[in-house]
Design a protein around this motif. Structure first.
Motif, short mmCIF file in Angstrom:
data_model
loop_
_atom_site.label_atom_id
_atom_site.label_comp_id
_atom_site.label_asym_id
_atom_site.label_seq_id
_atom_site.Cartn_x
_atom_site.Cartn_y
_atom_site.Cartn_z
N GLY A 269 0.80 -1.22 0.00
CA GLY A 269 0.00 0.00 0.00
C GLY A 269 0.84 1.27 0.00
N MET A 270 2.15 1.11 -0.05
CA MET A 270 3.03 2.27 -0.06
C MET A 270 3.42 2.65 -1.48
SD MET A 270 5.62 1.51 3.12
CE MET A 270 5.00 1.10 4.76
N VAL A 271 3.74 3.92 -1.67
CA VAL A 271 4.21 4.39 -2.96
C VAL A 271 5.71 4.08 -3.09
CG1 VAL A 271 4.87 6.71 -2.20
CG2 VAL A 271 4.07 6.35 -4.56
N LYS A 272 6.18 3.95 -4.30
CA LYS A 272 7.61 3.72 -4.55
C LYS A 272 8.15 4.90 -5.37
CE LYS A 272 6.62 -1.23 -4.93
NZ LYS A 272 5.15 -1.05 -4.82
N ILE A 273 9.42 5.20 -5.21
CA ILE A 273 10.01 6.26 -6.01
C ILE A 273 10.75 5.66 -7.20
CG2 ILE A 273 10.22 7.73 -3.97
CD1 ILE A 273 13.28 7.40 -4.26
N THR A 274 10.88 6.44 -8.25
CA THR A 274 11.57 6.02 -9.47
C THR A 274 13.02 6.53 -9.44
OG1 THR A 274 11.02 8.03 -10.69
CG2 THR A 274 9.40 6.22 -10.73
N THR A 275 13.80 6.09 -10.41
CA THR A 275 15.18 6.60 -10.50
C THR A 275 15.18 8.09 -10.81
OG1 THR A 275 15.31 5.90 -12.83
CG2 THR A 275 16.19 4.39 -11.17
N ASP A 276 14.25 8.53 -11.64
CA ASP A 276 14.18 9.97 -11.93
C ASP A 276 13.89 10.77 -10.66
OD1 ASP A 276 14.70 9.58 -14.61
OD2 ASP A 276 12.60 9.71 -15.23
N GLN A 277 13.03 10.24 -9.80
CA GLN A 277 12.74 10.93 -8.55
C GLN A 277 13.93 10.88 -7.60
OE1 GLN A 277 9.07 8.80 -7.62
NE2 GLN A 277 7.87 10.63 -8.12
N ALA A 278 14.65 9.77 -7.60
CA ALA A 278 15.87 9.70 -6.79
C ALA A 278 16.87 10.76 -7.23
CB ALA A 278 16.49 8.31 -6.89
N ALA A 279 16.94 10.99 -8.53
CA ALA A 279 17.85 12.04 -9.04
C ALA A 279 17.43 13.42 -8.54
CB ALA A 279 17.89 11.99 -10.56
N LEU A 280 16.12 13.67 -8.48
CA LEU A 280 15.65 14.94 -7.92
C LEU A 280 16.05 15.07 -6.45
CD1 LEU A 280 12.04 15.17 -9.45
CD2 LEU A 280 14.08 16.44 -10.17
N LEU A 281 16.01 13.95 -5.73
CA LEU A 281 16.39 13.97 -4.32
C LEU A 281 17.89 14.17 -4.13
CD1 LEU A 281 14.16 11.07 -2.91
CD2 LEU A 281 13.73 13.54 -2.82
N GLN A 282 18.66 13.98 -5.19
CA GLN A 282 20.10 14.26 -5.16
C GLN A 282 20.41 15.66 -5.66
OE1 GLN A 282 22.33 12.93 -3.47
NE2 GLN A 282 23.26 11.13 -4.42
#
Length: 335
Positions: A269-282
């Protein structure tokens, strides 16, 4: 105004180089042994000279352009903590530190920056390494300073502490000051990712973003020798779960309109992040692409140096070198 010139070794996906470019530095050579990372660099900056080779095998005499540079930057592989420091001198991470010092001796840049784990700055087990580096740099005509920066203080939505060594030629050192934070308020995960979470019509994007009020825990790229991409060790996964995110995997796509966010029901039931979103977090801009399959992309991102921190470092170094600050450029991490 002419740009300052730099060489970036162990360049990875280009986080350090991108930030230095935004600070008005011009890369004359980027070096990395990972072919996928080299593809990433070439894809984003076709005009950059990218050399796919191990730093331990690099011969500066074959690349004359490296002898006229202002800065040598190195995002070296993480020196492992306490118990590992006692290993023999052939330990790969320590050999790369030595190779970087040799390169300083060979090309004599006006400044040096090395980015690594926070423990390298102050942990007692690393004192022999710090003292060795200090003595070698003094012998070469440099003064140096170890310090910590947290990427969250520079607009990156992530609690990421970085250990840094900055060294400058004697005549420039007293003018150097570590960069001050560029934001008054940390950028939350919800604010950073809300727009991307909603891009495929997910109805709960705003509700999810409203409760994801903290910065992300440190992204960990992991080892090429272990399995697929995830967001880090057990404690990190628990931190993600408190924001309603499944840290045990990385998604192929953002959630669609039919996804029901119900974190109380567990991982499914949890959302997952994508690699593109991980890049935004960096702190990477959204148009910076990454070569390779999902796991390879995520590892490049997790190992990267956040560009906003590198930009702040570059501006501090160019001030110490007596070069005017370039016109405002770059991007903001705020969506």
């Amino acid at each position: 105004m002419s740009e300052l010139r730099f060489v970036d070794v162990c360049a990875g996906a280009g986080g350090m180089a991108l930030g230095l470019e935004q600070a008005g530095f011009d890369p004359v050579l980027l070096l990395d042994r990972n072919p996928v990372a080299c593809d990433t660099l070439r894809r984003n900056r076709p005009t950059w000279q990218v050399l796919e080779t191990d730093l331990l095998d690099f011969s500066p005499s074959r690349h004359q352009e490296v002898y006229d540079i202002d800065l040598l930057s190195a995002g070296l592989p993480r020196v492992r903590s306490s118990a590992t420091v006692a290993r023999t001198e052939t330990e790969a991470e320590l050999r790369l530190l030595e190779a970087t010092t040799y390169l300083v001796h060979a090309v004599q840049p006006r400044a040096l920056v090395i980015e690594n784990v926070p423990e390298l700055v102050s942990a007692p087990d690393f004192e022999p390494i710090r003292e060795l580096m200090r003595k070698e740099l003094v012998h070469l005509g440099y003064r140096s300073r170890w310090f910590l920066l947290n990427a969250a203080d520079f607009g990156v939505p992530q609690n990421r502490k970085q250990g840094l060594l900055v060294a400058l030629k004697e005549q420039h050192f007293d003018a150097f000051l570590p960069p001050e934070p560029t934001v008054l308020e940390h950028l939350s995960v919800g604010r950073a990712l809300r727009r991307s979470m909603a891009m495929s019509g997910w109805q709960d994007a705003d509700r999810w973003a409203a409760q994801a009020l903290g910065v992300a825990p440190t992204l960990v790229g992991g080892s090429d020798k272990r399995g697929g991409a995830d967001l880090g060790p057990t404690g990190t996964k628990r931190a993600w779960a408190r924001m309603g995110v499944d840290g045990g995997t990385v998604a192929d796509d953002v959630p669609g309109p039919d996804f029901t966010w119900a974190p109380q029901a567990g991982r499914h039931g949890m959302v997952k992040i994508t690699t593109d979103q991980a890049a935004l977090l960096q702190g990477f801009p959204s148009d910076w692409g990454f070569a390779g399959k999902k796991t390879a992309r995520y590892r490049q991102i997790g190992h990267a140096s956040p560009p906003p921190v590198a930009k702040a470092l570059g501006l501090a170094i160019r001030t110490a070198l007596g070069s005017p600050t370039p016109p405002a450029a770059g991007y903001t991490s705020t969506p």
